[in-house]
Design a protein around this motif. Structure first.
Motif: not given
Length: 135
Positions: A57-79
Motif C-alpha cells: 500500500s502507499k504507506d506500507s514498508q517495502p518488502q525486499k527480495f534479492f533476485i538473480a535476474g530474470g524477466f518481468a511481464d508488466i501490464t496495466a493490471e498485472n506484473c
C-alpha cells in the motif's frame, strides 16, 4: 482490490513466492530501475541481479527480495516477475558472500577457456550484486 493496486506475482523456478495486490513494485531492469504501478504501459523487461521492492500500500514498508535476474511481464493490471533465483535480504550472509567472491575471482583467473571463465564471471556478478544488496 483497492483502486490504486494491481496484481503482482513473484515466481522462481522452485515456487511461487508471492501473489497479492501491490501498490508499487520497483524492479532492477537491465538499463536501470523500473517503478511499476497500476496503469503502467505493457512491457516485457529483462531483469538484472539486484533488489526488488514491493509496496503493498502507499504507506506500507517495502518488502525486499534479492533476485538473480530474470524477466518481468508488466501490464496495466498485472506484473509477473519470473526470477532465476530469489531470497529475502535477511537470508544473505555477508561473510559467506565475501568468501564466495574471493573464490570466484580466483576461479575466473584460473579458468581453462572462455566458456568456463564466462560461467564463473556470471556467478561472480550475482555474488557481487548480493553484497551490494546488503549495503
Amino acid at each position: 482490490m483497492e483502486n490504486n493496486r494491481f496484481h503482482f506475482e513473484l515466481v522462481s523456478p522452485a515456487e511461487k513466492l508471492m501473489e497479492e495486490p501491490a501498490f508499487q513494485v520497483v524492479i532492477p531492469g537491465e538499463t536501470g530501475y523500473v517503478g511499476v504501478r497500476k496503469g503502467h504501459a505493457s512491457l516485457v523487461l529483462s531483469v538484472r541481479p539486484g533488489v526488488v521492492e514491493i509496496l503493498k500500500s502507499k504507506d506500507s514498508q517495502p518488502q525486499k527480495f534479492f533476485i538473480a535476474g530474470g524477466f518481468a511481464d508488466i501490464t496495466a493490471e498485472n506484473c509477473t516477475l519470473l526470477a532465476e533465483e530469489t531470497m529475502a535480504l535477511t537470508e544473505l550472509d555477508k561473510d559467506a558472500l565475501l568468501q564466495q567472491q574471493k573464490d570466484l575471482k580466483e576461479d575466473v583467473e584460473s579458468a581453462k577457456d572462455d566458456v568456463e571463465r564466462a560461467r564463473y564471471a556470471r556467478r561472480l556478478t550475482v555474488v557481487e550484486a548480493k553484497l551490494q544488496a546488503l549495503k
